[in-house]
Design an enzyme around this catalytic site. Structure first.
Site, short mmCIF file in Angstrom:
data_model
loop_
_atom_site.label_atom_id
_atom_site.label_comp_id
_atom_site.label_asym_id
_atom_site.label_seq_id
_atom_site.Cartn_x
_atom_site.Cartn_y
_atom_site.Cartn_z
NE ARG A 63 36.94 -31.85 -23.70
CZ ARG A 63 38.13 -31.65 -24.29
NH1 ARG A 63 38.31 -30.62 -25.12
NH2 ARG A 63 39.14 -32.47 -24.06
CE1 TYR A 116 18.41 -17.74 -14.55
CE2 TYR A 116 20.79 -17.71 -14.85
CZ TYR A 116 19.65 -18.30 -14.33
OH TYR A 116 19.77 -19.43 -13.59
CG ASP A 188 19.10 -15.42 -22.36
OD1 ASP A 188 18.16 -16.15 -22.74
OD2 ASP A 188 19.73 -15.62 -21.30
CE LYS A 213 15.91 -22.11 -16.73
NZ LYS A 213 16.55 -20.82 -16.95
C1 LIG Z 1 17.72 -20.22 -16.71
C2 LIG Z 1 18.23 -19.11 -17.55
C3 LIG Z 1 19.59 -19.03 -17.89
C4 LIG Z 1 20.60 -20.00 -17.36
O1 LIG Z 1 20.35 -21.28 -17.83
P1 LIG Z 1 20.78 -22.64 -17.02
O2 LIG Z 1 20.33 -23.70 -17.95
O3 LIG Z 1 20.06 -22.60 -15.71
O4 LIG Z 1 22.25 -22.56 -16.85
C5 LIG Z 1 19.98 -17.98 -18.71
N1 LIG Z 1 19.10 -17.09 -19.18
C6 LIG Z 1 17.79 -17.12 -18.87
C7 LIG Z 1 16.88 -16.08 -19.41
C8 LIG Z 1 17.31 -18.14 -18.05
O5 LIG Z 1 16.01 -18.18 -17.73
#
Ligand SMILES: *Cc1c(COP(=O)(O)O)cnc(C)c1O
Length: 402
Positions: A63, A116, A188, A213
């Site tokens: 961790r 998101y 992000d 993603k």
């Molecule tokens: C999918 C996504 C998240 C969250 O990510 P997870 O891996 O599903 O927790 C945050 N920001 C954006 C832009 C996303 O597409």
């Protein structure tokens, strides 16, 4: 390849393949091992506080730090031109690690009014409950941003391209406004990936990725990352990673590390395919609007050209009464999967209804709601264009659209 100045001299394809990796010193294995061990045998006593781990400490407990996860962190730092990276179990774990490590009661958070939905809901519900003043703003309206960012503002949170409208945020301009008031900027960058945009080089203080993603790219592992300076990372590491504990499994880190090797190549193909699908849709008589940053018709196309080296594979489109054909999208498409998520090699599509998003996640009214509707109308089909042949994808969409 750990030396950061060495990395600066290398090309992005080379970094994607080699950064963070080295042949195993015992077996000389060329591909990385997976170290699944949760604990490590110690040669001398160690303390138990997250605050007292010396920089040169050996591996102690996974961790705190794990060699396989660390390889992924080094690769991502190199690709993002960031000093430090920490990886998490998901994009939302990375997002919460930053929000809960940096903000305290009484602080103001200025967040993009469309992003998101998980992030939007976390801010509006959980942070507000903890006494954080959450203000949402259209980050493409610089005057509105200047008004929203006050002296009390600790963080500004942007997402570019933003879900689901593909709105582009001018990272350097927002960084300037934030820094003038002593606030820090988080971007992000999940839709852009480090291949399109390196927000740290444009003034952002923190970068977030959902590694689930494009970075993973194959839809089979969840993960998240935070990138920042060494100094800013300290709180993320102790509070966000070690104490909140949403760490990534070494197995998922290994899969994502393997995915990253082909990220530069995949992004080229995603962009080319998305452009072909966007042009097909724009020419289709039933389609009333296509939002793809690479199309000259996108309202922020000039900014996208300046800020993005690749327009990525995400697009949205509208048709009249779009909600009425959701069932057909589910039943008639033979290649594209009707599913949430994005950035996979498989193409994905899903309907994002404006009223639904407003009542659950965004809760906009007045000028902000109008600005959202100007982009997204009553709702959009969001398409994550995958790596199939674009002719097949267009033919698939034509099965539903005619
Ligand atoms: C999918 C996504 C998240 C969250 O990510 P997870 O891996 O599903 O927790 C945050 N920001 C954006 C832009 C996303 O597409």
């Amino acid at each position: 390849m750990t030396d950061q100045s060495e990395n600066k001299k290398k090309g992005r394809n080379t970094l994607a393949v080699h950064a963070g990796e080295r042949p195993d010193p015992n077996t000389r294995a060329s591909a990385p091992n997976i170290v699944m061990s949760s604990t490590f045998v110690l040669d001398e006593p160690v303390g138990f506080s997250a605050y007292d781990i010396p920089d040169e400490a050996p591996y102690i407990y996974s961790r705190w730090r794990n060699p396989t996860v660390q390889q992924l962190e080094e690769k991502l730092s190199a690709l993002e031109n960031a000093r430090a990276c920490r990886c998490f179990a998901s994009g939302m774990a990375a997002t919460s690690a930053v929000l809960f490590s940096v903000l305290k009661t009484g602080d103001r958070l200025v967040m993009s009014d469309a992003n998101y939905p998980g992030t939007a809901e976390l801010a509006r519900n959980d942070l507000a409950r903890m006494g954080i003043d959450v203000v949402t703003v259209d980050l493409s309206d610089l005057q509105a941003v200047e008004q929203a960012v006050t002296q009390e503002t600790a963080l500004v949170w942007g997402e570019t391209p933003a879900n689901p409208t593909m709105r582009i945020t001018d990272i350097s301009k927002i960084a300037q406004i934030a820094h003038q008031q002593g606030a820090r900027l988080v971007i992000d960058s999940t839709f852009a990936t480090p291949i399109a945009t390196r927000p740290m080089t444009l003034g952002a203080d923190y970068v977030i990725h959902s590694l689930t993603k494009y970075c993973c790219g194959h839809g089979d592992a969840m993960g998240g990352a935070v990138l920042a300076s060494d100094e800013d990372m300290r709180a993320i590491e102790t509070d966000g990673q070690i104490h909140m504990g949403g760490v990534i499994s070494p197995f998922n880190a290994w899969l994502i590390n393997r995915g990253l090797a082909t990220l530069p190549l995949r992004m080229k193909a995603h962009q080319a395919n998305a452009m072909a699908v966007a042009q097909f849709l724009e020419a289709h008589p039933r389609v009333t609007k296509v939002l793809y940053p690479g199309l000259p018709s996108h309202p922020h196309h000039e900014l996208a050209k300046k800020q993005m080296d690749n327009f990525s594979g995400m697009l949205s489109f509208q048709i009249d009464n779009g909600a009425d054909i959701v069932a057909q999208m589910m039943s008639k498409l033979q290649i594209i999967h009707y599913a949430v998520s994005l950035g996979h090699h498989r193409s994905l599509i899903c309907w994002m209804d404006t009223d639904d998003l407003m009542s659950s996640s965004y809760r906009l009214s007045g000028k902000q709601l109008q600005a959202y509707r100007d982009f997204a109308g009553d709702g959009v089909y969001r398409v994550s264009v995958g790596l199939e042949d674009p002719e097949d994808l267009c033919e698939d969409l034509a099965r539903v659209l005619g």
